[in-house]
Write an enzyme that holds these catalytic residues in place. Sequence first.
Site, short mmCIF file in Angstrom:
data_model
loop_
_atom_site.label_atom_id
_atom_site.label_comp_id
_atom_site.label_asym_id
_atom_site.label_seq_id
_atom_site.Cartn_x
_atom_site.Cartn_y
_atom_site.Cartn_z
N GLU A 154 0.85 -1.25 -0.11
CA GLU A 154 -0.03 0.07 -0.07
C GLU A 154 0.85 1.26 -0.03
OE1 GLU A 154 -3.76 0.26 2.04
OE2 GLU A 154 -2.85 1.85 3.43
N ARG A 173 5.59 34.14 -15.35
CA ARG A 173 5.08 35.05 -14.82
C ARG A 173 6.12 36.02 -14.31
NH1 ARG A 173 0.50 37.99 -13.04
NH2 ARG A 173 0.68 38.34 -10.76
N GLN A 218 15.61 34.67 -5.89
CA GLN A 218 16.15 33.54 -5.37
C GLN A 218 15.23 32.97 -4.20
OE1 GLN A 218 19.60 34.15 -2.72
NE2 GLN A 218 20.67 32.38 -3.46
#
Length: 380
Positions: free
Chosen positions: A242, A268, A279
């Site tokens: 799982e 952007r 940074q």
Amino acid sequence: MIKWTDEQRTLRAAAAELGAVVGKDHLERDATGTFSEQGWALVRESGLLGLPFGAEYGGLDADLLTTMYVLEGLGESCRDGGFPFSVTTHVVSTGVPLQRFGSDELKQRYLPGVCSGSAIGAHAISEPDAGSDMMAMRTTAVLDGDDYVLSGSKSFVSNGPIADTFMVYARTGKSGAPDAITTFLVERDSLGLHVGQPMGKMGLKTSPLSELFLDGVRVPASRVVGKVGAGFLVLDHVMKWEILLSFVVNLGEMEHRLAECVRHARSRKQFGRPIGSYQSVSNKLVDMRIGVETSRKWLYDTAEKLVARKAVTTDIAITKLVVSEANVASALAAVQVFGGYGYMTEYGVEKDVRNAVAGTIYSGTTEIQRQRVAAMMGLG
């Protein structure tokens, strides 16, 4: 680095194509908490549900690593995080324990339904009071003739509202004993079995969740999976699978999220510069990349050790910790990178945060995993 074959790449591409289709209306279904029945029909047609199971049952005979690689592709392309979670729950809850511990009769009767997806699977482990503490399990199974009579209740049953078969873990021995738990395969239409109403939750909303109530449910002794008292052994095997299958899906999601954030950071502009040139933003993207690569290494290295039959108790716990926490950090970073758009529901970025938090809880909480690692260090 693993070298994947053309056949493995073809399977992954098929899973990725499926995921892209299923995820198209993910925002609407997340808002309403609706499971994709159309998506389930598509995954049934694809044959991917039978990946790790024998061809004699309708499976694809894929090994663990191949299964993970394919599911990683599903996670990378599917924006509906709940759907792959239901897929892995189905495969792991019923198919994995049946293939490893089931009698020939049980395999022949139930594994074809697992492979085809005609019988959706779930497992019922947690309880309202016990949580992750199986030693405190109250659900009991008492032998009566050729049947066991199961009584009790289970909570947090993923796939519960849509499941046809349940792997129910119940106490057959003295409370607290290592051989006290037994695994039973229970059909949905069993007299005395009641599935609770779907429960609302923070994330993974499109993967339905419910409680399960057992009021004197009679289960033939032939539907014991493994031996009586071997429930811990069965669950240990199931949890390894799982964690590897569920969290490799998260790895795919993190890969997609990183790519989208890098794209956005390049395009952007703020104050005349792409935001990725700052940074403070680029550091977030680097940390996201480190999270992806670290998660990949832990997942596949641990899987290789498991296949080689090496001890992986510590590795599994660390893998879950690393991937679940990296996923949360990645999702939070994505909200920051996208700014106001990341906070709005219409863009789907905030949804990733809600989904990611679940990974620190299911399959054993973060706290449980740290406790397990500490115990293996001799600090228990």
